[in-house]
Design a protein around this motif. Structure first.
Motif, PDB file in Angstrom:
ATOM      1  N   ALA A 383       0.833  -1.210   0.000  1.00 28.26           N
ATOM      2  CA  ALA A 383       0.000   0.000   0.000  1.00 28.26           C
ATOM      3  C   ALA A 383       0.865   1.257   0.000  1.00 28.26           C
ATOM      4  N   ILE A 384       2.014   1.214   0.672  1.00 26.75           N
ATOM      5  CA  ILE A 384       2.943   2.351   0.664  1.00 26.75           C
ATOM      6  C   ILE A 384       3.518   2.542  -0.733  1.00 26.75           C
ATOM      7  N   TYR A 385       3.926   1.449  -1.375  1.00 25.98           N
ATOM      8  CA  TYR A 385       4.518   1.540  -2.715  1.00 25.98           C
ATOM      9  C   TYR A 385       3.532   2.121  -3.724  1.00 25.98           C
ATOM     10  N   ASN A 386       2.237   1.831  -3.562  1.00 31.26           N
ATOM     11  CA  ASN A 386       1.220   2.253  -4.526  1.00 31.26           C
ATOM     12  C   ASN A 386       0.724   3.671  -4.300  1.00 31.26           C
ATOM     13  N   ALA A 387       1.183   4.360  -3.272  1.00 28.54           N
ATOM     14  CA  ALA A 387       0.719   5.726  -2.990  1.00 28.54           C
ATOM     15  C   ALA A 387       1.130   6.652  -4.151  1.00 28.54           C
ATOM     16  N   PRO A 388       0.364   7.762  -4.327  1.00 28.76           N
ATOM     17  CA  PRO A 388      -0.820   8.202  -3.572  1.00 28.76           C
ATOM     18  C   PRO A 388      -2.129   7.798  -4.233  1.00 28.76           C
ATOM     19  N   ASN A 389      -2.171   6.648  -4.894  1.00 36.81           N
ATOM     20  CA  ASN A 389      -3.381   6.196  -5.563  1.00 36.81           C
ATOM     21  C   ASN A 389      -4.439   5.763  -4.548  1.00 36.81           C
ATOM     22  N   ALA A 390      -5.658   5.567  -5.049  1.00 35.07           N
ATOM     23  CA  ALA A 390      -6.769   5.167  -4.184  1.00 35.07           C
ATOM     24  C   ALA A 390      -6.472   3.828  -3.513  1.00 35.07           C
ATOM     25  N   GLY A 391      -6.807   3.725  -2.228  1.00 31.13           N
ATOM     26  CA  GLY A 391      -6.594   2.488  -1.490  1.00 31.13           C
ATOM     27  C   GLY A 391      -5.180   2.298  -0.986  1.00 31.13           C
TER      28      GLY A 391
END
Length: 448
Positions: A383-391
């Motif tokens: 979830a940290i790697y995918n920021a700042p996308n939704a979820g």
């Protein structure tokens, strides 16, 4: 998302998430089926019942299953089926509808298609795609050799650390610089792998090998670790190379990449690997793996045939969706996908043991709580790697950010995203204007 380069504009949205989850399902099925197939028994060529421990045969089956990608590639091209990574000279271009033959010709010129809008691939690309097959084969061979000297738990742990190699090569070879918060996400992914792997290591009892010489055991363990780490490095090279091939100026369509990698891998298994393992000394009738004994057992045991058929479908599905993950996102996400597999396999094993049959699967132990914690750390890091996308989880100084604040990086990403959307809207308006122009010979700038 990444700091730049070929990842610009890529993010893990709903569609990408669905592809990622389906890849996890197929990957979990592959691991379970591989483990199941290794536990099956059948009559060998000497007439005695033997265990079907055939890692090279499973590797061969993996490549053979991937060959089906060539069939799908040509079906997609011939029937002009919409599919990620393929363009068929569509009638709708960036929101502007056109039916003129001139537009089709311009699209063909730009995208490397023929006059009918079919994608064309240069001949050299078919041979170029032998490289990822060589990487895959080399990684498998190194890991299988290393597995002979270390426990499976340590093997899984070391394979999962390959995400570090992927991230480093992505930054320094593909020149897609990761943001600092993405490196934090990679760190938590690696930490989760070590947590999951440690549970099996802690469960191992030293009394299983009471008479083994410590120095000899340490030397073999070190050799095993070295071989598996080299295998993880080569596997990372494969992931990064696949991303490069999918994003080149003349890219390979995803299905062609899967199919050609499978075809070259199948050929290499037949003409290089199998003769080599047949000549190498081992426990399979004097060989490391005897292909004649493998074929005899496969031909005469229906259970092995059924297991292989299901494995064939699962392995193609996994490689199919894993390459889509690389295409839609990037090679780091492919590595993250592989890091999810030990946890999903463990959860599936628990389900099998407590719901289906205690003869299979895995039992809950006192160390299983560490695996649960590892699962949450893995989800947290992803979830940290995918920021700042939704979820996702943005590290902006909150309590769950552990005092880390990367707000300037998130603001930079949001500005780039806004500018990209505005630029895309401008191009659509200009293209629509050009398509309505009375000057027949004028080429829309976005097609140049």
């Amino acid at each position: 998302m990444s700091g730049g380069g070929s990842d610009s504009g890529k993010k893990c949205g709903l569609f990408e998430l669905i592809v990622f989850v389906v890849a996890i399902v197929f990957g979990t099925a592959c691991s379970i089926l591989s483990k199941t197939m290794m536990s099956l028994h059948g009559e060998g060529k000497t007439g005695e019942t033997e265990q079907f421990e055939k890692p090279i045969f499973q590797t061969f089956g993996m490549f053979l299953g991937m060959c089906f990608g060539l069939v799908m590639h040509y079906v997609v091209c011939c029937f002009r089926i919409p599919f990620p990574g393929y363009t068929h000279g569509a009638d709708v271009i960036n929101g502007a509808t056109t039916t003129t033959s001139e537009t089709t010709a311009l699209l063909a010129l730009k995208k490397g298609e023929d006059s009918a809008g079919q994608p064309t691939t240069p001949t050299w690309m078919y041979f170029f795609l032998a490289i990822p097959a060589i990487f895959d084969l080399g990684a498998t061979a190194l890991c299988m050799m290393g597995l002979r000297y270390i426990d499976v738990s340590i093997y899984q742990l070391l394979r999962g650390s390959g995400i570090i190699f992927v991230a480093i090569m992505k930054q320094h070879i593909l020149k897609d610089h990761l943001y600092r918060f993405q490196w934090v996400g990679v760190f938590f992914n690696v930490l989760s792998v070590f947590m999951v792997g440690s549970t099996a290591i802690l469960s191992e009892s030293k009394k299983d090998h009471p008479d083994e010489d410590d120095n000899g055991s340490a030397g073999r363990a070190f050799l095993g670790i070295l071989l598996v780490m080299l295998g993880a490095l080569v596997q990372a090279m494969q992931f990064v190379f696949e991303e490069k091939v999918l994003t080149m100026d003349i890219p390979s369509p995803p299905l062609l990449l899967i199919g050609m990698e499978g075809l070259w891998g199948t050929i290499l298994c037949l003409v290089v690997v199998y003769p080599l393992v047949y000549l190498l000394p081992g426990d399979d009738h004097g060989s490391y793996e005897d292909p004649f004994n493998t074929w005899f057992m496969f031909k005469n045991e229906p259970h092995i045939q059924i297991a292989f058929a299901v494995y064939f479908v699962a392995i193609f599905g996994y490689n199919f969706f894993a390459v889509l993950v690389t295409f839609l996102l990037n090679s780091v996400w492919h590595a993250i996908l592989d890091n999810f597999r030990p946890i999903t396999v463990w959860i599936t094993d628990l389900f099998i043991f407590y719901v289906i049959s205690t003869s299979f699967g895995e039992q809950w132990t006192v160390y299983s709580w560490i695996q649960v914690a590892g699962m949450f750390v893995l989800l947290y890091g992803t979830a940290i790697y995918n920021a700042p996308n939704a979820g996702s989880i943005s590290l902006e100084g909150d309590w769950f950010a552990l005092g880390l604040d990367f707000s300037p990086e998130y603001d930079s990403i949001r500005r780039e995203e806004l500018e990209r959307e505005q630029d895309e809207q401008f191009k659509q308006r200009m293209l629509h204007h050009k398509m309505g122009s009375s000057f027949f010979g004028e080429i829309p700038p976005s097609l140049v």
